[in-house]
Enzyme design. Structure first.
Site, short mmCIF file in Angstrom:
data_model
loop_
_atom_site.label_atom_id
_atom_site.label_comp_id
_atom_site.label_asym_id
_atom_site.label_seq_id
_atom_site.Cartn_x
_atom_site.Cartn_y
_atom_site.Cartn_z
N SER A 125 12.94 5.93 -14.43
CA SER A 125 11.83 6.71 -14.98
C SER A 125 11.78 8.10 -14.36
N SER A 126 11.90 8.15 -13.03
CA SER A 126 11.81 9.46 -12.37
C SER A 126 12.95 10.37 -12.77
N HIS A 185 15.60 12.80 11.17
CA HIS A 185 14.46 12.89 12.10
C HIS A 185 13.58 11.65 12.01
N HIS A 186 13.84 10.78 11.04
CA HIS A 186 13.13 9.50 11.01
C HIS A 186 13.84 8.47 11.87
N ASP A 246 6.24 21.46 -26.87
CA ASP A 246 6.18 20.15 -26.25
C ASP A 246 7.25 20.10 -25.18
N GLU A 300 12.16 13.09 -0.74
CA GLU A 300 11.05 12.45 -1.44
C GLU A 300 9.69 12.98 -0.97
N ARG A 358 2.51 1.13 14.80
CA ARG A 358 2.05 0.94 13.42
C ARG A 358 2.52 -0.42 12.92
N LYS A 362 4.37 30.05 3.19
CA LYS A 362 3.45 29.67 2.12
C LYS A 362 2.00 29.71 2.61
N SER A 381 -1.34 26.94 -5.35
CA SER A 381 -1.00 28.35 -5.58
C SER A 381 -1.55 28.84 -6.91
N TRP A 411 7.55 -0.09 3.53
CA TRP A 411 8.00 0.56 2.30
C TRP A 411 9.40 1.12 2.47
N HIS A 458 13.54 11.76 2.86
CA HIS A 458 12.91 13.01 3.26
C HIS A 458 12.70 13.95 2.07
N THR A 464 7.57 26.92 5.15
CA THR A 464 6.24 26.35 4.91
C THR A 464 5.17 27.29 5.46
N HIS A 507 0.84 -1.20 0.00
CA HIS A 507 0.00 0.00 0.00
C HIS A 507 0.87 1.25 0.00
N TYR A 564 9.00 15.85 0.11
CA TYR A 564 8.77 17.18 -0.45
C TYR A 564 8.57 17.11 -1.95
C1 HEA Z 1 0.21 8.98 -0.87
C2 HEA Z 1 0.06 8.20 -0.12
C3 HEA Z 1 -1.05 7.50 0.61
C4 HEA Z 1 -2.42 7.56 0.47
C5 HEA Z 1 -3.22 8.37 -0.50
C6 HEA Z 1 -2.95 6.66 1.45
C7 HEA Z 1 -4.32 6.41 1.62
C8 HEA Z 1 -4.84 5.61 2.62
N1 HEA Z 1 -4.12 4.93 3.58
FE1 HEA Z 1 -2.10 4.81 3.71
N2 HEA Z 1 -0.08 4.70 3.86
C9 HEA Z 1 0.84 5.34 3.07
C10 HEA Z 1 0.54 6.24 2.06
C11 HEA Z 1 -0.75 6.57 1.65
N3 HEA Z 1 -1.92 6.08 2.16
C12 HEA Z 1 2.18 4.99 3.45
C13 HEA Z 1 3.47 5.50 2.83
C14 HEA Z 1 2.06 4.08 4.49
C15 HEA Z 1 3.18 3.40 5.28
C16 HEA Z 1 3.45 2.03 4.79
C17 HEA Z 1 4.42 1.33 5.66
O1 HEA Z 1 4.23 1.30 6.88
O2 HEA Z 1 5.39 0.80 5.12
C18 HEA Z 1 0.63 3.94 4.74
C19 HEA Z 1 0.09 3.14 5.76
C20 HEA Z 1 -1.25 3.08 6.07
C21 HEA Z 1 -1.78 2.47 7.23
C22 HEA Z 1 -0.96 1.87 8.35
C23 HEA Z 1 -0.77 0.43 8.13
C24 HEA Z 1 0.09 -0.14 9.18
O3 HEA Z 1 0.92 0.55 9.77
O4 HEA Z 1 -0.06 -1.36 9.38
C25 HEA Z 1 -3.15 2.58 7.16
C26 HEA Z 1 -4.07 2.08 8.19
O5 HEA Z 1 -5.13 2.48 8.30
C27 HEA Z 1 -3.47 3.27 5.95
C28 HEA Z 1 -4.73 3.57 5.51
C29 HEA Z 1 -5.02 4.33 4.39
C30 HEA Z 1 -6.37 4.60 3.95
C31 HEA Z 1 -7.62 4.10 4.59
C32 HEA Z 1 -6.24 5.39 2.83
C33 HEA Z 1 -7.37 5.93 2.03
O6 HEA Z 1 -7.17 7.29 1.81
C34 HEA Z 1 -7.50 5.21 0.75
C35 HEA Z 1 -8.77 5.59 0.08
C36 HEA Z 1 -9.19 4.49 -0.83
C37 HEA Z 1 -9.07 4.55 -2.13
C38 HEA Z 1 -8.60 5.70 -2.80
C39 HEA Z 1 -9.39 3.40 -3.02
C40 HEA Z 1 -10.83 3.21 -3.15
C41 HEA Z 1 -11.03 2.08 -3.99
C42 HEA Z 1 -12.11 1.35 -3.90
C43 HEA Z 1 -13.19 1.58 -2.93
C44 HEA Z 1 -12.24 0.27 -4.83
C45 HEA Z 1 -12.34 -0.96 -4.11
C46 HEA Z 1 -12.15 -1.97 -5.10
C47 HEA Z 1 -11.96 -3.23 -4.83
C48 HEA Z 1 -11.85 -3.72 -3.43
C49 HEA Z 1 -11.85 -4.17 -5.93
N4 HEA Z 1 -2.29 3.57 5.30
C1 HEA Z 2 4.08 15.10 1.74
C2 HEA Z 2 4.70 14.54 2.63
C3 HEA Z 2 5.24 15.09 3.91
C4 HEA Z 2 5.42 16.37 4.33
C5 HEA Z 2 5.15 17.66 3.59
C6 HEA Z 2 5.96 16.29 5.65
C7 HEA Z 2 6.31 17.41 6.40
C8 HEA Z 2 6.93 17.37 7.64
N1 HEA Z 2 7.24 16.22 8.34
FE1 HEA Z 2 6.78 14.31 7.80
N2 HEA Z 2 6.57 12.42 7.16
C9 HEA Z 2 6.06 12.02 5.95
C10 HEA Z 2 5.60 12.83 4.95
C11 HEA Z 2 5.66 14.23 4.99
N3 HEA Z 2 6.09 14.99 6.04
C12 HEA Z 2 6.02 10.58 5.86
C13 HEA Z 2 5.52 9.76 4.68
C14 HEA Z 2 6.54 10.10 7.05
C15 HEA Z 2 6.67 8.66 7.54
C16 HEA Z 2 7.62 7.82 6.80
C17 HEA Z 2 7.58 6.43 7.35
O1 HEA Z 2 8.20 6.20 8.40
O2 HEA Z 2 6.92 5.55 6.74
C18 HEA Z 2 6.89 11.29 7.84
C19 HEA Z 2 7.47 11.22 9.10
C20 HEA Z 2 7.94 12.33 9.77
C21 HEA Z 2 8.77 12.24 10.94
C22 HEA Z 2 9.30 10.97 11.58
C23 HEA Z 2 8.32 10.39 12.49
C24 HEA Z 2 8.77 9.10 13.02
O3 HEA Z 2 8.79 8.11 12.30
O4 HEA Z 2 9.15 9.09 14.20
C25 HEA Z 2 9.02 13.54 11.34
C26 HEA Z 2 9.85 13.92 12.50
O5 HEA Z 2 10.39 14.93 12.59
C27 HEA Z 2 8.35 14.41 10.39
C28 HEA Z 2 8.38 15.80 10.44
C29 HEA Z 2 7.86 16.62 9.46
C30 HEA Z 2 7.96 18.08 9.52
C31 HEA Z 2 8.54 18.90 10.62
C32 HEA Z 2 7.38 18.53 8.35
C33 HEA Z 2 7.28 19.97 7.94
O6 HEA Z 2 7.64 20.12 6.60
C34 HEA Z 2 5.92 20.54 8.16
C35 HEA Z 2 5.93 22.04 8.08
C36 HEA Z 2 4.58 22.66 8.14
C37 HEA Z 2 4.02 23.30 9.19
C38 HEA Z 2 4.72 23.41 10.49
C39 HEA Z 2 2.64 23.87 9.12
C40 HEA Z 2 2.51 25.24 8.53
C41 HEA Z 2 3.31 26.26 9.20
C42 HEA Z 2 2.79 27.37 9.79
C43 HEA Z 2 1.36 27.68 9.79
C44 HEA Z 2 3.77 28.34 10.33
C45 HEA Z 2 3.77 28.54 11.77
C46 HEA Z 2 4.21 27.36 12.48
C47 HEA Z 2 5.11 27.35 13.46
C48 HEA Z 2 6.02 28.45 13.79
C49 HEA Z 2 5.21 26.13 14.28
N4 HEA Z 2 7.71 13.65 9.47
CU LIG Z 3 11.08 13.41 6.88
#
Ligand code: HEA
Ligand code: HEA
Ligand SMILES: [Cu+2]
Ligand code: CUA
Lengths: 278, 530, 386
Positions: free
Chosen positions: B174-175, B307-308, B111, B260, B455, B336, B273, B147, B258, B333, B82, B262
């Protein structure tokens, strides 16, 4: 579907089958490789098939590009695109090597000393470099930097010079200087590969010998692979020179390969310093 | 950059390439940025549903404590695939699809810079996707180590692991090629007069995103190459006995990982925007500071990766450095977010579907950013790392961030792409159900994480039961509402009220000067930008 | 004495939390859930000073974020209500203002600095493992913990004790479902306990929320952390790093007792160790070995090779009919003792006693389709240890 072609328009190539062929090639290649790794008998054959398709694709695709280039479809703006494209591609390669260098630095300066600290797990282990790690008892004799590696450094640096000399020839439209320079560069490249191969053969450690063996072979191996690739590209360029494809005004392909070659050169210098000398 | 047109006496008289090929071959062999953009978008929609369906299975299993439908090993496969497919198969391709469609249109180019390469970038995706999905059917099943692919767990397991590594390699190729194409297009193909600081913000965000891609995808390739050789060729990169270190993988992975995240959010910023000013009928506030903010986020993203890894037991200095650097990202951020609010201020706002999604984006992304900030604080992260709080955080930034921005963008540009208006009423329904269901699904996960639910577990202690049930119900609703999205998109693609060149009266970027849908070659003669 | 501590379901109920609860329950149409209402909305009640500080830090950040949220979104709400085309609002044309841009850059920086200060102090104290009263080595195994009291020759495994039948829904789930073990870690109250952690196979993370302690256990490396609990009681946590199929079934239970009780417990353990040593040379009967072997198998092997010995094709080989489990005895013992790196088959020599291994090998060689009739004694195993 309107379009009346405009003389000045950027050249947009017609639909092409090659990208799709390339994808099929990589899909086949990857499938074959995975099968091979998991000891499935057909693995190597599938891989060979993939490699074959890839070759066909490369010939087809580059052939098309060369034809377009010769028939003058690429003008100033297209040329600029190619330059930018090649530059960014090389940047991505830089990052690729940076990752492995990072692994080397991390292992050497952080992981190995930390293992020494974990005396209760690895009694008697002393942090040193090179090391095959606390669990494998292998003792590693590293390559002497001032033997083959130094010679190879010299060879690659010289090849950089000959290539530049060839480029000067091309710029002054001295085709014979161009061809000679290219031939020399290729010869040096092949010499480098040969020496590197010899070094691999006589080495008494392998990539299985702990972190030193792993980082050593990963870095030098990928570098060697790039030298081979660069040499093949130089050979292609030599043939194109023999066919008089390049003019002082237009020879992007030559320059791209030259950039690539210099990049490979710089990577070697870093390797020489960080893998062999230090 | 000098982008004035070329004067090439040799001429480009080559009529045969002006015909769009018909039928199948049009899609297989296309060198047209719009066709390829559409392919990207359809592919990503498919993958979104595939990965979403996996999420539905996850939520079904977690609906109540105990093992109901899946053995733990299978559950881990669901979670891993997933996450992997959502990120690499759904979000990234969708954003590249936008870049393909919009970047040439917005900068007045005919293009992409390398149309053939562009086709390859796309067609590698189905190849990689096939490999990934195929792993469900190989002996031992798909990968189940998360993942993030951490060794040594990743050393255990069968052929699926090797296939997936190779598949991610292909995705990486590809990317990288896609990103190079986008960078070169932006740097080299702008219409005369379109200086960098006149580019629409969407183009800026993609320029910077593409830079990030070129910089970090190769690093991911390093990480997984080392995994591959550790698995198959006896190297010891991640094995202490050989002097390696499993934590080294995490460093290399997150150096990619990380930036990634962004990569997935910056183009979404760009989409939002673009949409907010259109429906506020007022220029974007603080364009210049927006550009600098995006650039700062990108640069900072290279120095926050650990930070991860706060619970891996880094030295004190490391923990403090990465905590401070991470917190710093809130500043650009925040800028923005403030600029977006200021754009709305004293506008003349209407609430069409794209606007609704964008507004929800601003609010919910900010919530997700705040939970990120909470996680950035080392002591709190020690409590929350690897809990559902993290799951809540990243779904707020990924679903209500990236995915909802993508939906906003789809509604916004569908009229341009298809020439038809989408069904506004259904669009609004889709929005409201999505927004509400999203919060029902993911808001409770904050509580679960705080209360201590880890999790990646198929079964949980009893005190987590209620919130999980709520999250599951919300999840199903969220899934169902996406079927509506599919319906709306297909309906719009097949017909509907003609859109006209400029259906949104507040829109002022170049693409709206073209017909809807735009001609096969976008700007054969570059427009002149004042 | 055992005061259930994790998590205290009744802690911190306020008007606000109730509102949120009802809101969610109603939203999801799950009103019946309220009746059970045994969930928490915040971090568990802290049992250590560090956990308390984390709790307070989190509360502080939460309120700051809420405040920023209000400040940012009130203008947005106003704009959305008042500056609408439908109410006839004309769009202004401004798009820049240096002064406000500076303000909203500087103020957030100040806010961040205000967060950094308490956070930094806390990190420093969490990292300070000096002056500990006792050190315990924690080793993660797939999927159990080993505790070794350094200097005391006490060492034991801590396995999940939740019956499989509860997990499969064939039995009602107990109060501490998934959070219970056969032998908890026992530590004295009021003493600074230092843990040194490592792992035998993959990365695990030792986590007790009420202590504010979570530390990865990394194979081949040593990390340390500490805690000091004043209140005797039983505290529960789980492994917090994905570590394979049974990651969700790897609980941590810590029993904090008074120092006097702790000393008594230590004596007891030492007596047990001595008794086991006295039994070393004994030979066993088939029935005895099979009985012990079945227990060992269920606890250690069934996760992969399955209770019925057929394994999972492609991932874990069948033992029923396996060449190794029906062939040469020495080869079988070696496989269990040394495992097979880098596969999931771990070296059990380090975690199981000679008796355990003898028993499980005997069991495997006589169960399912394997009717070898072989009897393996602990001495046979000892002989093959290197
Ligand atoms: C862009 C990224 C993205 C998006 C959009 C989502 C969307 C959703 N995610 Fe996901 N999620 C991740 C990225 C994302 N996730 C990542 C990176 C992890 C971590 C993986 C890891 O731990 O390694 C994670 C992990 C994760 C967990 C934790 C699992 C775990 O730790 O064991 C859960 C649990 O609830 C969850 C739930 C969902 C749900 C309910 C949605 C919903 O928003 C989805 C909405 C549903 C749909 C868009 C599809 C609808 C389709 C149908 C209804 C058709 C059905 C058809 C058939 C059944 C044939 N996600
Ligand atoms: C689109 C994806 C996205 C984005 C934008 C961010 C944005 C941020 N993330 Fe997130 N992050 C993930 C995707 C993302 N993250 C994913 C996928 C994981 C889990 C990966 C995995 O383990 O599977 C993760 C996990 C993750 C962790 C690790 C957690 C853990 O496993 O223990 C941390 C810890 O620092 C973190 C921090 C942040 C911070 C500080 C930002 C900042 O960029 C956010 C900044 C924004 C704001 C703060 C809000 C707006 C600001 C204001 C309104 C200004 C005023 C605010 C203040 C002065 C406070 N993220
Ligand atoms: Cu990060
Ligand atoms: Cu051990 Cu998870």
């Amino acid at each position: 579907m309107q379009t009346h072609t405009n003389n000045n328009a950027y050249y947009v190539p017609p639909p092409s089958i090659w990208p799709l062929v390339g994808s099929i090639a990589l899909l086949t290649l990857a499938t074959g490789f995975a099968l091979l790794l998991n000891k499935t008998a057909i693995g190597p054959y599938v891989m060979a098939l993939g490699a074959g398709i890839l070759l066909i694709m490369l010939f087809g695709w580059f052939g098309a590009v060369i034809n377009e280039s010769i028939s003058g479809k690429y003008a100033g703006q297209e040329d600029a695109s190619f330059r930018w494209g090649m530059a960014w591609f090389i940047f991505s390669e830089v990052m690729f090597f940076a990752g492995f260098f990072g692994a080397l630095f991390y292992a050497r300066n952080i992981a190995v000393p930390m293992l020494e600290d974990a005396q209760s797990l690895w009694p008697g282990f002393v942090a040193a470099w090179p090391t095959a790690g606390p669990g494998l008892k292998t003792v590693i004799t590293p390559v002497h930097a001032w033997g083959i590696p130094a010679l190879n450094t010299l060879i690659l640096l010289t090849s950089g010079v000959t290539l530049t000399w060839a480029h000067w020839g091309l710029q002054k439209d001295k085709q014979s200087q161009l061809k000679l320079g290219l031939a020399l560069t290729i010869a040096l490249g092949i010499l480098f590969i040969g020496l590197q191969w010899y070094e691999y053969v006589v080495l008494d450690f392998t990539l299985r010998d702990g972190i030193f063996g792993a980082t050593f072979f990963m870095l030098t191996g990928f570098h060697g692979f790039h030298v081979i690739l660069g040499t093949v590209m130089l050979i292609v360029i030599l043939f194109r020179s023999l066919a008089s494809h390049f003019t002082p005004g237009r020879h992007f392909a030559f320059e791209a390969v030259a950039w690539y070659w210099h990049f490979v050169d710089v990577v070697w210098l870093l390797l020489f310093i960080f893998v062999y000398c230090l | 950059m000098n982008t004035t047109t070329v004067n090439d006496a040799t001429g480009h008289h080559d009529h045969d390439h002006d015909h769009a090929p018909e039928g199948f071959m049009r899609w297989l062999t296309s060198t047209n940025h719009k066709d390829i953009g559409s392919l990207y978008l359809w592919f990503s929609l498919f993958m979104f549903f595939f990965a979403g369906a996996l999420a539905m299975l996850i939520r079904a299993e977690l609906f109540q404590p105990g093992l109901q439908y899946f053995q733990p090993g299978v559950f881990n496969q669901l979670t891993t695939m997933h996450g992997l497919i959502m990120i690499f198969g759904a979000i990234m391709p969708a954003l590249v699809g936008f870049a393909n469609w919009q970047v040439p249109l917005m900068i007045g180019a005919p293009d992409m810079a390398f149309p053939r390469l562009n086709n390859w970038s796309f067609w590698l995706l189905p190849a990689a996707g096939t490999l990934l999905i195929a792993t469900f059917f190989v002996p031992g099943g798909a990968i189940s180590g998360g993942w993030t692919m951490y060794p040594p767990l990743y050393m255990q397991g069968g052929i699926a692991y090797d296939i997936s590594i190779l598949s991610v390699h292909i995705l990486g190729i590809s990317s990288i090629m896609g990103a190079i194409n986008i960078i070169v297009t932006i740097l080299n193909m702008r219409a005369p007069g379109m200086t960098l600081m006149k580019m629409p913000l969407f183009v800026w965000t993609w320029l910077i995103t593409a830079f990030l891609l070129v910089a970090v995808m190769p690093v991911l390739a390093c990480a997984i190459t080392m995994l591959l050789t550790d698995r198959n060729f006896g190297t010891h990169f991640f094995d202490a006995a050989g002097g390696g270190d499993p934590i080294m993988f995490q460093h290399v992975f997150w150096f990619f990982g990380h930036p990634e995240v962004y990569i997935m959010i910056l183009p979404s910023f760009g989409i939002v925007s673009t949409i907010l000013p259109t429906f506020a009928r007022k220029p974007l506030f603080g364009y210049v500071s927006m550009v600098y903010a995006v650039a700062s986020i990108a640069i900072l993203s290279f120095i926050v990766w650990a930070h991860h890894m706060f619970t891996t037991g880094m030295p004190l200095g490391g923990q403090l450095f990465f905590m401070y650097a991470t917190m710093l990202i809130s500043i650009p951020t925040g800028i923005k977010v403030f600029n977006w609010v200021a754009t709305l201020w004293r506008g003349s706002i209407t609430l069409e579907t794209p606007m609704l999604f964008s507004l929800a984006f601003v609010i919910l992304f900010t919530l997700g950013g705040f939970s990120g900030l909470v996680l950035a604080l080392v002591p709190v992260d020690i409590q929350l790392q690897d809990t559902y709080y993290v799951v809540a955080h990243f779904h707020y930034v990924l679903f209500s961030g990236s995915a909802m921005a993508i939906m906003a963008g789809v509604y916004y540009w569908l009229p341009k792409w298809t020439g038809h208006m989408y069904d506004e009423k259904l669009g609004k329904v889709h929005f409201w159900v999505t927004a509400i269901a999203f919060n029902i699904t993911f808001f409770p996960m904050h509580f679960l994480g705080l209360a201590g639910m880890p999790r990646r577990i198929p079964d949980y202690a009893l005190q987590f039961a209620d919130f999980n049930a709520i999250a599951s119900v919300g999840g199903f609703l969220l899934g169902a509402s996406q079927l509506l999205f599919l319906y709306i998109v297909i309906k719009c693609a097949r017909g509907g009220a003609p859109a006209g060149n400029r259906p949104w009266d507040g829109a002022d970027t170049l693409e709206w000067t073209l017909s809807s849908p735009p001609p096969y070659h976008s700007f054969v003669t570059p427009p002149l930008v004042k | 004495m055992s005061i259930p501590k994790y998590p205290d379901p009744r802690a911190g109920h306020t008007y606000c939390t109730w509102t949120i609860r009802i809101l969610f329950a109603l939203l999801a149409g799950l009103a019946p859930a309220l009746a059970r209402a045994d969930f928490a909305l915040n971090l568990p009640t802290p049992a250590t000073g560090v956990a308390q500080d984390i709790y307070d830090l989190h509360t502080l950040i939460l309120w700051i974020c809420c405040a920023i949220l209000v400040v940012v979104f009130i203008p947005m709400a106003i704009a959305l209500l008042k500056h609408r085309k439908s109410v006839g609002h004309q769009a202004a044309k401004f798009h820049d203002n240096l002064a406000v841009e500076i303000i909203w850059t500087v103020i957030p920086i100040l806010i961040l600095i205000s967060m950094i200060w308490p956070a930094t102090k806390l990190v420093v104290s969490m990292k300070d493992v000096s002056k500990s009263d006792l050190t315990i080595k924690v080793t993660g195994y797939q999927w159990k913990w080993e505790y070794e009291y350094l200097g005391d020759n006490i060492r034991f495994m801590s396995n999940s004790s939740t019956p499989q039948a509860q997990i499969d829904g064939e039995q009602p789930k107990g109060e501490h479902y998934l959070l219970e073990v056969d032998r908890p870690l026992v530590v004295p109250a009021g003493k600074k306990v230092r843990l040194v952690l490592t792992s035998n196979d993959v990365i695990h993370a030792w986590w007790v929320p009420a202590f504010g302690v979570k530390q990865d256990a990394i194979p081949g490396f040593i990390r340390d952390t500490w805690f000091k609990v004043d209140q005797p009681g039983i505290y529960r946590g789980q492994c917090a790093e994905l570590c394979g199929v049974k990651h969700g079934f790897m609980p941590v239970v810590v029993e904090v007792v008074t120092p006097e009780k702790f000393d008594a417990w230590k004596q007891e353990q030492k007596a047990l160790v001595a008794a086991a040593a006295a039994n070393a040379g004994k030979t066993y009967q088939m029935a005895e070995l099979n009985a012990i072997g079945e227990k060992v198998y269920t606890a250690n092997c069934a996760a992969c090779h399955q209770a019925n010995g057929v394994g999972i094709p492609g991932a874990f080989p069948a033992l029923s009919g396996s060449k190794i489990a029906t062939g040469d005895v020495a080869g079988h013992i070696d496989m269990v003792l040394n495992g097979k790196s880098p596969t999931a088959m771990a070296a059990f020599g380090k975690q199981l006693s000679d008796l355990d291994i003898a028993a499980v090998v005997t069991y495997e060689r006589n169960k399912w389709d394997n009717k070898t009739g072989d009897l393996v004694q602990p001495a046979d195993v000892a002989a093959r240890r290197k």
